[in-house]
Design a protein around this motif. Sequence first.
Motif, PDB file in Angstrom:
ATOM      1  N   HIS A  45      48.939  23.670  20.412  1.00 50.13           N
ATOM      2  CA  HIS A  45      49.317  22.288  20.111  1.00 50.13           C
ATOM      3  C   HIS A  45      48.292  21.501  19.301  1.00 50.13           C
ATOM      4  O   HIS A  45      48.617  20.414  18.806  1.00 50.13           O
ATOM      5  N   ALA A  46      47.079  21.983  19.172  1.00 50.94           N
ATOM      6  CA  ALA A  46      46.058  21.214  18.448  1.00 50.94           C
ATOM      7  C   ALA A  46      46.482  21.001  16.998  1.00 50.94           C
ATOM      8  O   ALA A  46      47.037  21.905  16.366  1.00 50.94           O
ATOM      9  N   PRO A  47      46.254  19.797  16.447  1.00 50.00           N
ATOM     10  CA  PRO A  47      46.672  19.526  15.067  1.00 50.00           C
ATOM     11  C   PRO A  47      45.917  20.379  14.064  1.00 50.00           C
ATOM     12  O   PRO A  47      44.721  20.623  14.209  1.00 50.00           O
ATOM     13  N   ARG A  48      46.662  20.845  13.039  1.00 47.13           N
ATOM     14  CA  ARG A  48      46.065  21.625  11.966  1.00 47.13           C
ATOM     15  C   ARG A  48      45.526  20.694  10.885  1.00 47.13           C
ATOM     16  O   ARG A  48      45.685  19.482  10.951  1.00 47.13           O
ATOM     17  N   GLY A  49      44.904  21.279   9.865  1.00 45.92           N
ATOM     18  CA  GLY A  49      44.224  20.499   8.841  1.00 45.92           C
ATOM     19  C   GLY A  49      45.092  19.516   8.099  1.00 45.92           C
ATOM     20  O   GLY A  49      44.652  18.419   7.746  1.00 45.92           O
ATOM     21  N   LEU A  50      46.364  19.877   7.834  1.00 42.46           N
ATOM     22  CA  LEU A  50      47.251  18.990   7.078  1.00 42.46           C
ATOM     23  C   LEU A  50      47.909  17.935   7.951  1.00 42.46           C
ATOM     24  O   LEU A  50      48.565  17.031   7.426  1.00 42.46           O
ATOM     25  N   ASP A  51      47.741  18.041   9.252  1.00 38.91           N
ATOM     26  CA  ASP A  51      48.391  17.102  10.171  1.00 38.91           C
ATOM     27  C   ASP A  51      47.566  15.829  10.313  1.00 38.91           C
ATOM     28  O   ASP A  51      47.117  15.464  11.394  1.00 38.91           O
ATOM     29  N   CYS A 114      41.088  31.005  13.912  1.00 39.02           N
ATOM     30  CA  CYS A 114      40.650  30.935  12.511  1.00 39.02           C
ATOM     31  C   CYS A 114      41.148  29.667  11.836  1.00 39.02           C
ATOM     32  O   CYS A 114      40.398  29.006  11.112  1.00 39.02           O
ATOM     33  N   VAL A 115      42.400  29.318  12.055  1.00 44.10           N
ATOM     34  CA  VAL A 115      42.949  28.163  11.357  1.00 44.10           C
ATOM     35  C   VAL A 115      42.452  26.849  11.964  1.00 44.10           C
ATOM     36  O   VAL A 115      42.347  25.832  11.266  1.00 44.10           O
ATOM     37  N   LEU A 116      42.081  26.857  13.245  1.00 46.71           N
ATOM     38  CA  LEU A 116      41.624  25.630  13.897  1.00 46.71           C
ATOM     39  C   LEU A 116      40.132  25.381  13.720  1.00 46.71           C
ATOM     40  O   LEU A 116      39.701  24.229  13.626  1.00 46.71           O
ATOM     41  N   PHE A 117      39.339  26.443  13.697  1.00 48.60           N
ATOM     42  CA  PHE A 117      37.886  26.269  13.698  1.00 48.60           C
ATOM     43  C   PHE A 117      37.188  26.862  12.479  1.00 48.60           C
ATOM     44  O   PHE A 117      35.970  26.744  12.348  1.00 48.60           O
TER      45      PHE A 117
END
Length: 448
Positions: A45-51, A114-117
Amino acid sequence: MACARVPLDEQQVTEPGPLGKERTLPALVVFDESLQRCLDSYLHHAPRGLDLTALPSSPAVADMQRSIHRVVFLTFLRMATHKESKEHFLTPAVFGEIIYDNFLFDIPKILDLCVLFGKGNSRLLHKMIENIFIQQPSYYSDLDETVPTVLQVFDTILEKCGLQCEGATAMGPMKLNAHRQPTAMTMSQQELVDIILYLCDSTTTIHAFQDIFPAACSSFHSHGFVSRLASFYEAAVPDLEKAVRKRNFDDKALQEDLWKRLSHSCRKMVETAHLLLHHTCLQPILEGQENMQTFADELLQHFTSLLPEKRFLSDYDEQFPIADDISLLQQALPVIDETRTSYLLQGVESAWDSVGRRKPQSRTKSKASSLVPSSQEGAGGAGAVCPVSGAELESLLSCIRDLLPDLGEGFLLACLQEYGYNSELVINNILEDRLTPSLDKLDRAMPR
């Protein structure tokens, strides 16, 4: 606080100095199912970079979010470490069994990490994932089994857009009597939104994983990922772009957000293809490994196989000029088939012509600035020569105004000239507020 507006995936979550004396061994996490569920929930659920809309406006909430983000990463980092000190450690074999048999890490979790951190902690995350794969090689087998599932993402999107019949493979033909699916132009607006969000999330995640852990590239490469990716790009991107530009959106902000995400997806697909070709073909040549000629032939064969994918090839060449790679091969190897490379470069030029685009002038300006008359430099410079016909120019203006109707044609003409008459580049730079200073000073309602 300024930091509150930084996307979570770009935040550096480690700090100099000791992290404290707390110890959370992987063996202990096994017995704490609530902690496992908590960590899994955050990854999901953590927001990604574009969010960016998910970023809190309150500094206090932003501080709390960053704190949670940091603690989650440090927890996963600790879980991926089998030796804390001489007194506190697990043998590599036991560690590998614990994290694998109890699903403390799996391929989907690693992709999410990878996508979150990745952007803010790439080196540490690389070491973490590398250790996981070294201590438990079974993850390589899992990755190999995951790649077809990733490829299925592309087939699903093609099917939803009516570009591939249900159950068909990417290379299989559609039946003439197959049930006709809605297209990107005719499906509901929510379906179009969902598809673009799905594509954006998938392409961003795949690229982040390969960028952080290049050793994974060989697994994707063995499944013909570049070829499948290019075929998907060629089939889906033009249809999706047309839908975002031409459909009527009551909410213009939504339309602009979809265009940003679609453009972002295109960049990530091109960058993913480049990563794969670089690490599986180019890197061995740069490192002087044995059988360099074999790697060079494989790279040239990949480029040649992309020649039918005109749109993908031109977009790839725009970001990563194929002529540069061929030049590198010519320098690294004594013998390169000149006929083959000439044919390939002509095919690249043909791809640009086939999609109705010209190579941006900015690509060659830095190398040959002395050859460019001063009257042709800058946006809207007097005496500048337009390299496109009148009809082509009107088509470019129409394409931009479909998405950005409030902008004046004079302003758009200046933007087109600055960016080599590449309408997509103009749209992206306007939407992302990345115009050159000279353009940024212009009146955006400036008439022709």
